[in-house]
Design a protein around this motif. Structure first.
Motif, mmCIF file in Angstrom:
data_model
loop_
_atom_site.group_PDB
_atom_site.id
_atom_site.type_symbol
_atom_site.label_atom_id
_atom_site.label_comp_id
_atom_site.label_asym_id
_atom_site.label_seq_id
_atom_site.Cartn_x
_atom_site.Cartn_y
_atom_site.Cartn_z
ATOM 1 N N GLY A 1 -13.330 -5.808 -7.024
ATOM 2 C CA GLY A 1 -14.352 -5.184 -6.189
ATOM 3 C C GLY A 1 -14.088 -5.343 -4.709
ATOM 4 N N SER A 2 -14.951 -4.739 -3.914
ATOM 5 C CA SER A 2 -14.716 -4.669 -2.469
ATOM 6 C C SER A 2 -14.895 -5.998 -1.755
ATOM 7 N N ALA A 3 -15.411 -7.024 -2.444
ATOM 8 C CA ALA A 3 -15.603 -8.333 -1.807
ATOM 9 C C ALA A 3 -14.349 -9.200 -1.880
ATOM 10 N N THR A 4 -13.339 -8.759 -2.632
ATOM 11 C CA THR A 4 -12.116 -9.553 -2.765
ATOM 12 C C THR A 4 -11.007 -8.986 -1.892
ATOM 13 N N LEU A 5 -10.051 -9.822 -1.569
ATOM 14 C CA LEU A 5 -8.933 -9.378 -0.742
ATOM 15 C C LEU A 5 -8.132 -8.289 -1.447
ATOM 16 N N SER A 6 -7.833 -8.490 -2.723
ATOM 17 C CA SER A 6 -7.067 -7.481 -3.452
ATOM 18 C C SER A 6 -7.872 -6.196 -3.608
ATOM 19 N N GLY A 7 -9.182 -6.325 -3.784
ATOM 20 C CA GLY A 7 -10.034 -5.149 -3.866
ATOM 21 C C GLY A 7 -10.065 -4.380 -2.562
ATOM 22 N N ARG A 8 -10.133 -5.090 -1.454
ATOM 23 C CA ARG A 8 -10.130 -4.434 -0.139
ATOM 24 C C ARG A 8 -8.822 -3.697 0.110
ATOM 25 N N ARG A 9 -7.732 -4.280 -0.325
ATOM 26 C CA ARG A 9 -6.447 -3.606 -0.161
ATOM 27 C C ARG A 9 -6.408 -2.326 -0.981
ATOM 28 N N ALA A 10 -6.924 -2.393 -2.209
ATOM 29 C CA ALA A 10 -6.965 -1.197 -3.050
ATOM 30 C C ALA A 10 -7.913 -0.157 -2.470
ATOM 31 N N LEU A 11 -9.007 -0.607 -1.858
ATOM 32 C CA LEU A 11 -9.946 0.312 -1.230
ATOM 33 C C LEU A 11 -9.313 1.006 -0.031
ATOM 34 N N HIS A 12 -8.572 0.256 0.762
ATOM 35 C CA HIS A 12 -7.872 0.857 1.910
ATOM 36 C C HIS A 12 -6.849 1.884 1.431
ATOM 37 N N GLU A 13 -6.149 1.568 0.359
ATOM 38 C CA GLU A 13 -5.162 2.509 -0.191
ATOM 39 C C GLU A 13 -5.853 3.788 -0.666
ATOM 40 N N LEU A 14 -6.980 3.642 -1.340
ATOM 41 C CA LEU A 14 -7.729 4.819 -1.806
ATOM 42 C C LEU A 14 -8.195 5.655 -0.619
ATOM 43 N N ASP A 15 -8.671 5.001 0.415
ATOM 44 C CA ASP A 15 -9.117 5.707 1.615
ATOM 45 C C ASP A 15 -7.979 6.542 2.189
ATOM 46 N N GLN A 16 -6.809 5.953 2.302
ATOM 47 C CA GLN A 16 -5.657 6.667 2.868
ATOM 48 C C GLN A 16 -5.221 7.816 1.967
ATOM 49 N N GLN A 17 -5.256 7.625 0.670
ATOM 50 C CA GLN A 17 -4.872 8.690 -0.259
ATOM 51 C C GLN A 17 -5.827 9.879 -0.157
ATOM 52 N N LEU A 18 -7.127 9.607 -0.131
ATOM 53 C CA LEU A 18 -8.091 10.700 -0.060
ATOM 54 C C LEU A 18 -8.040 11.398 1.294
ATOM 55 N N LEU A 19 -7.802 10.646 2.357
ATOM 56 C CA LEU A 19 -7.673 11.271 3.673
ATOM 57 C C LEU A 19 -6.450 12.186 3.721
ATOM 58 N N SER A 20 -5.367 11.780 3.089
ATOM 59 C CA SER A 20 -4.158 12.606 3.093
ATOM 60 C C SER A 20 -4.377 13.900 2.318
ATOM 61 N N LEU A 21 -5.306 13.875 1.355
ATOM 62 C CA LEU A 21 -5.636 15.061 0.563
ATOM 63 C C LEU A 21 -6.800 15.840 1.166
ATOM 64 N N ASN A 22 -7.359 15.329 2.254
ATOM 65 C CA ASN A 22 -8.555 15.924 2.870
ATOM 66 C C ASN A 22 -9.691 16.028 1.849
#
Length: 295
Positions: free
Chosen positions: A244-265
């Motif tokens: 989940g978003s409260a963990t370091l690994s979760g935050r990294r995965a969340l940042h990756e998802l953010d970048q992927q969706l932004l690249s796809l608009n």
């Protein structure tokens, strides 16, 4: 400070039920907009995948909908039962609310989906304030959504277009089924994350991600097709699987998802609307409780 809070709460409790429900609906929209960091959505950091939106506009849009939510609650109290008259009354009010929203945003669609979802839930709460459970609200909202609005003009929304193209369940079907993405995904995850001590903001982010894991978000489908939808669903699940978003690994995965969706608009606007619905349902019993039994 506590004395001021107590006085404010007492003053709020003295308001008519319709006004209190409208307040809570607007609060849910503002809380959803403020929540950060959301993947590819407007939040306190940025405008996400949107060129025409920003946080201030989302706040102004939410506030512009207060009269519509209040009127929906009032008409529900006045009519008092689910049926054609109530369905067509809230349909008319919702369309008027959309006009007011568009006037405020100068033509930008900020909350069209949220008007539908929160409008039904406000109406459902006003119909029977003695039952503010997610199950009860979902059942009443679903029954109301199943009734045809004979005055509904022919509409060519992006959501309807995508639903036809991909066979996806859009906002209308979500409502007709009692908002399963909220009741079966968002709310349970919100409660689980709170129980593990993740903090309120992280719990809300996790609730959004849980909604995204299975939702056929028509906003994402419109912008990025089935590849975008798969990216959203799998990426959201990876965040939750990582703790989940409260963990370091979760935050990294969340940042990756953010970048992927932004690249796809690709912006998961449908999930955001349902998060607002989730936050609205979540706050009802604590905010209104047994006091509404005497309304």
């Amino acid at each position: 400070m506590r004395a001021l809070n107590v006085a404010f709460e007492a003053s709020a409790r003295s308001l008519p039920l319709a006004e209190r429900l409208a307040d809570l609906a607007v609060d849910a929209l503002i809380d959803e907009a403020d929540l950060s960091p959301k993947p590819a959505l407007v939040d306190r950091r940025s405008s996400g995948a949107h060129q025409d939106l920003h946080l201030g506009l989302m706040h102004a849009s939410a506030l512009s909908l207060w009269p519509a939510f209040k009127e929906m609650a009032e008409v529900a109290i006045e009519i008092g039962e689910i049926g054609q008259p109530l369905r067509e009354a809230i349909g008319r009010i919702g369309r008027d609310g959309e006009v007011a929203m568009m006037r405020t945003t100068q033509g930008v669609n900020t909350h069209r989906g949220a008007i539908w979802a929160l409008g039904l839930l406000v109406t459902a709460a006003a119909l029977d304030p003695s039952d503010l459970s997610a199950a009860g609200l979902g059942l009443r909202a679903g029954c109301l959504a199943l009734i045809e609005d004979r005055n509904l003009p022919v509409q060519h929304s992006h959501g309807a277009e995508v639903a036809r193209k991909y066979g996806a369940m859009g906002a209308r079907e979500q409502a007709q089924m009692g908002f399963p993405a909220v009741t079966q995904k968002g709310l349970p995850q919100l409660q689980r994350s709170r129980a593990t001590g993740h903090g309120e903001q992280n719990a809300r982010l996790d609730a959004l991600l849980a909604i995204m894991t299975t939702l056929s978000d028509t906003c994402v489908l419109y912008r990025a097709g089935e590849h975008g939808l798969s990216t959203m669903q799998r990426g959201a699940q990876r965040v939750l699987d990582a703790g989940g978003s409260a963990t370091l690994s979760g935050r990294r995965a969340l940042h990756e998802l953010d970048q992927q969706l932004l690249s796809l608009n690709a912006s998961p606007g449908g999930a955001a609307d349902l998060l607002a619905a989730c936050l609205f349902i979540d706050c009802l019993e604590p905010a209104l409780g047994d006091e509404t039994r005497n309304v």
